[in-house]
Design a protein around this motif. Structure first.
Motif, PDB file in Angstrom:
ATOM      1  N   GLN A  16      28.075  42.445  43.116  1.00  0.00           N
ATOM      2  CA  GLN A  16      28.251  42.021  44.501  1.00  0.00           C
ATOM      3  C   GLN A  16      27.446  40.775  44.836  1.00  0.00           C
ATOM      4  O   GLN A  16      27.919  39.908  45.559  1.00  0.00           O
ATOM      5  CB  GLN A  16      27.969  43.164  45.494  1.00  0.00           C
ATOM      6  CG  GLN A  16      26.557  43.691  45.504  1.00  0.00           C
ATOM      7  CD  GLN A  16      25.623  42.914  46.397  1.00  0.00           C
ATOM      8  OE1 GLN A  16      26.050  42.185  47.293  1.00  0.00           O
ATOM      9  NE2 GLN A  16      24.344  43.048  46.164  1.00  0.00           N
ATOM     10  N   GLY A  17      26.261  40.645  44.317  1.00  0.00           N
ATOM     11  CA  GLY A  17      25.445  39.460  44.600  1.00  0.00           C
ATOM     12  C   GLY A  17      26.089  38.191  44.055  1.00  0.00           C
ATOM     13  O   GLY A  17      26.114  37.146  44.719  1.00  0.00           O
ATOM     14  N   TRP A  18      26.595  38.294  42.828  1.00  0.00           N
ATOM     15  CA  TRP A  18      27.270  37.152  42.218  1.00  0.00           C
ATOM     16  C   TRP A  18      28.515  36.773  43.028  1.00  0.00           C
ATOM     17  O   TRP A  18      28.745  35.596  43.316  1.00  0.00           O
ATOM     18  CB  TRP A  18      27.658  37.469  40.769  1.00  0.00           C
ATOM     19  CG  TRP A  18      28.509  36.390  40.198  1.00  0.00           C
ATOM     20  CD1 TRP A  18      28.068  35.227  39.640  1.00  0.00           C
ATOM     21  CD2 TRP A  18      29.935  36.335  40.214  1.00  0.00           C
ATOM     22  NE1 TRP A  18      29.157  34.455  39.300  1.00  0.00           N
ATOM     23  CE2 TRP A  18      30.318  35.122  39.641  1.00  0.00           C
ATOM     24  CE3 TRP A  18      30.921  37.206  40.652  1.00  0.00           C
ATOM     25  CZ2 TRP A  18      31.639  34.743  39.485  1.00  0.00           C
ATOM     26  CZ3 TRP A  18      32.241  36.836  40.503  1.00  0.00           C
ATOM     27  CH2 TRP A  18      32.582  35.611  39.921  1.00  0.00           C
ATOM     28  N   LEU A  19      29.338  37.783  43.391  1.00  0.00           N
ATOM     29  CA  LEU A  19      30.558  37.516  44.145  1.00  0.00           C
ATOM     30  C   LEU A  19      30.232  36.898  45.501  1.00  0.00           C
ATOM     31  O   LEU A  19      30.866  35.922  45.915  1.00  0.00           O
ATOM     32  CB  LEU A  19      31.385  38.796  44.330  1.00  0.00           C
ATOM     33  CG  LEU A  19      32.692  38.618  45.094  1.00  0.00           C
ATOM     34  CD1 LEU A  19      33.637  37.665  44.357  1.00  0.00           C
ATOM     35  CD2 LEU A  19      33.361  39.967  45.331  1.00  0.00           C
ATOM     36  N   ARG A  20      29.242  37.424  46.176  1.00  0.00           N
ATOM     37  CA  ARG A  20      28.847  36.884  47.480  1.00  0.00           C
ATOM     38  C   ARG A  20      28.415  35.419  47.341  1.00  0.00           C
ATOM     39  O   ARG A  20      28.785  34.571  48.152  1.00  0.00           O
ATOM     40  CB  ARG A  20      27.722  37.719  48.080  1.00  0.00           C
ATOM     41  CG  ARG A  20      27.312  37.248  49.460  1.00  0.00           C
ATOM     42  CD  ARG A  20      26.261  38.143  50.080  1.00  0.00           C
ATOM     43  NE  ARG A  20      26.915  39.381  50.509  1.00  0.00           N
ATOM     44  CZ  ARG A  20      26.549  40.598  50.080  1.00  0.00           C
ATOM     45  NH1 ARG A  20      25.567  40.742  49.233  1.00  0.00           N
ATOM     46  NH2 ARG A  20      27.179  41.656  50.529  1.00  0.00           N
ATOM     47  N   GLY A  21      27.651  35.115  46.302  1.00  0.00           N
ATOM     48  CA  GLY A  21      27.220  33.736  46.072  1.00  0.00           C
ATOM     49  C   GLY A  21      28.382  32.814  45.766  1.00  0.00           C
ATOM     50  O   GLY A  21      28.460  31.689  46.294  1.00  0.00           O
ATOM     51  N   TRP A  22      29.316  33.272  44.934  1.00  0.00           N
ATOM     52  CA  TRP A  22      30.490  32.478  44.589  1.00  0.00           C
ATOM     53  C   TRP A  22      31.333  32.207  45.830  1.00  0.00           C
ATOM     54  O   TRP A  22      31.765  31.082  46.066  1.00  0.00           O
ATOM     55  CB  TRP A  22      31.301  33.200  43.509  1.00  0.00           C
ATOM     56  CG  TRP A  22      32.519  32.459  43.089  1.00  0.00           C
ATOM     57  CD1 TRP A  22      32.578  31.370  42.276  1.00  0.00           C
ATOM     58  CD2 TRP A  22      33.865  32.751  43.480  1.00  0.00           C
ATOM     59  NE1 TRP A  22      33.886  30.963  42.130  1.00  0.00           N
ATOM     60  CE2 TRP A  22      34.702  31.800  42.858  1.00  0.00           C
ATOM     61  CE3 TRP A  22      34.451  33.726  44.281  1.00  0.00           C
ATOM     62  CZ2 TRP A  22      36.075  31.789  43.027  1.00  0.00           C
ATOM     63  CZ3 TRP A  22      35.822  33.720  44.443  1.00  0.00           C
ATOM     64  CH2 TRP A  22      36.623  32.763  43.816  1.00  0.00           C
ATOM     65  N   LEU A  23      31.546  33.251  46.634  1.00  0.00           N
ATOM     66  CA  LEU A  23      32.345  33.092  47.856  1.00  0.00           C
ATOM     67  C   LEU A  23      31.634  32.227  48.886  1.00  0.00           C
ATOM     68  O   LEU A  23      32.273  31.473  49.616  1.00  0.00           O
ATOM     69  CB  LEU A  23      32.686  34.462  48.450  1.00  0.00           C
ATOM     70  CG  LEU A  23      33.747  35.249  47.688  1.00  0.00           C
ATOM     71  CD1 LEU A  23      33.794  36.695  48.169  1.00  0.00           C
ATOM     72  CD2 LEU A  23      35.113  34.589  47.820  1.00  0.00           C
ATOM     73  N   THR A  37      33.456  39.585  50.530  1.00  0.00           N
ATOM     74  CA  THR A  37      32.886  40.443  49.484  1.00  0.00           C
ATOM     75  C   THR A  37      33.176  41.901  49.805  1.00  0.00           C
ATOM     76  O   THR A  37      33.652  42.663  48.951  1.00  0.00           O
ATOM     77  CB  THR A  37      31.365  40.210  49.355  1.00  0.00           C
ATOM     78  OG1 THR A  37      31.139  38.847  48.982  1.00  0.00           O
ATOM     79  CG2 THR A  37      30.749  41.129  48.321  1.00  0.00           C
ATOM     80  N   HIS A  38      32.929  42.282  51.030  1.00  0.00           N
ATOM     81  CA  HIS A  38      33.198  43.653  51.479  1.00  0.00           C
ATOM     82  C   HIS A  38      34.674  44.001  51.298  1.00  0.00           C
ATOM     83  O   HIS A  38      35.016  45.032  50.723  1.00  0.00           O
ATOM     84  CB  HIS A  38      32.783  43.787  52.944  1.00  0.00           C
ATOM     85  CG  HIS A  38      33.181  45.063  53.581  1.00  0.00           C
ATOM     86  ND1 HIS A  38      32.471  46.222  53.417  1.00  0.00           N
ATOM     87  CD2 HIS A  38      34.237  45.370  54.377  1.00  0.00           C
ATOM     88  CE1 HIS A  38      33.072  47.197  54.086  1.00  0.00           C
ATOM     89  NE2 HIS A  38      34.145  46.705  54.671  1.00  0.00           N
ATOM     90  N   ASP A  39      35.558  43.135  51.769  1.00  0.00           N
ATOM     91  CA  ASP A  39      36.995  43.391  51.684  1.00  0.00           C
ATOM     92  C   ASP A  39      37.485  43.444  50.239  1.00  0.00           C
ATOM     93  O   ASP A  39      38.386  44.216  49.907  1.00  0.00           O
ATOM     94  CB  ASP A  39      37.769  42.331  52.470  1.00  0.00           C
ATOM     95  CG  ASP A  39      37.518  42.426  53.969  1.00  0.00           C
ATOM     96  OD1 ASP A  39      36.958  43.448  54.428  1.00  0.00           O
ATOM     97  OD2 ASP A  39      37.868  41.466  54.685  1.00  0.00           O
ATOM     98  N   THR A  40      36.897  42.619  49.386  1.00  0.00           N
ATOM     99  CA  THR A  40      37.273  42.627  47.967  1.00  0.00           C
ATOM    100  C   THR A  40      36.937  43.971  47.334  1.00  0.00           C
ATOM    101  O   THR A  40      37.768  44.563  46.631  1.00  0.00           O
ATOM    102  CB  THR A  40      36.565  41.487  47.216  1.00  0.00           C
ATOM    103  OG1 THR A  40      36.977  40.237  47.778  1.00  0.00           O
ATOM    104  CG2 THR A  40      36.896  41.512  45.730  1.00  0.00           C
ATOM    105  N   PHE A  41      35.741  44.466  47.593  1.00  0.00           N
ATOM    106  CA  PHE A  41      35.357  45.756  47.007  1.00  0.00           C
ATOM    107  C   PHE A  41      36.178  46.899  47.595  1.00  0.00           C
ATOM    108  O   PHE A  41      36.519  47.838  46.880  1.00  0.00           O
ATOM    109  CB  PHE A  41      33.853  45.992  47.131  1.00  0.00           C
ATOM    110  CG  PHE A  41      33.074  45.310  46.040  1.00  0.00           C
ATOM    111  CD1 PHE A  41      32.936  45.893  44.797  1.00  0.00           C
ATOM    112  CD2 PHE A  41      32.508  44.068  46.250  1.00  0.00           C
ATOM    113  CE1 PHE A  41      32.245  45.262  43.770  1.00  0.00           C
ATOM    114  CE2 PHE A  41      31.817  43.424  45.236  1.00  0.00           C
ATOM    115  CZ  PHE A  41      31.686  44.021  43.996  1.00  0.00           C
ATOM    116  N   LEU A  42      36.521  46.820  48.855  1.00  0.00           N
ATOM    117  CA  LEU A  42      37.395  47.849  49.436  1.00  0.00           C
ATOM    118  C   LEU A  42      38.756  47.867  48.739  1.00  0.00           C
ATOM    119  O   LEU A  42      39.310  48.934  48.449  1.00  0.00           O
ATOM    120  CB  LEU A  42      37.594  47.615  50.932  1.00  0.00           C
ATOM    121  CG  LEU A  42      36.449  48.024  51.836  1.00  0.00           C
ATOM    122  CD1 LEU A  42      36.784  47.704  53.288  1.00  0.00           C
ATOM    123  CD2 LEU A  42      36.139  49.501  51.689  1.00  0.00           C
TER     124      LEU A  42
END
Length: 71
Positions: A16-23, A37-42
């Motif tokens: 999640q940290g990596w994805l949040r940083g990329w986004l 990030t939240h919506d992606t994991f959902l």
């Protein structure tokens, strides 16, 4: 904890940290990156066989690119 719950817990904490940083870099907005990030994991939680993900970061990037923020 079930095996699936453990899988998602480890997967989320690992990526999640990596994805949040990329986004955040992609969108230029930390708050939008948090939402995406939240919506992606959902969206990933609906997968029938999440253990089949071989390249998590690539899978997350593709999934995140298909998530649309709610306006």
């Amino acid at each position: 904890m079930t095996q699936l719950t453990t899988f998602w817990s480890v997967f989320y904490h690992s990526h999640q940290g990596w994805l949040r940083g990329w986004l955040s870099k992609k969108t230029g907005c930390r708050h939008l990156a948090d939402d995406l990030t939240h919506d992606t994991f959902l969206k990933l939680l609906t997968l029938a066989e999440p253990e089949a993900i071989r390249n998590p970061r690539a899978y997350l990037m593709v999934t995140a690119n298909h998530v649309r923020p709610v306006s």
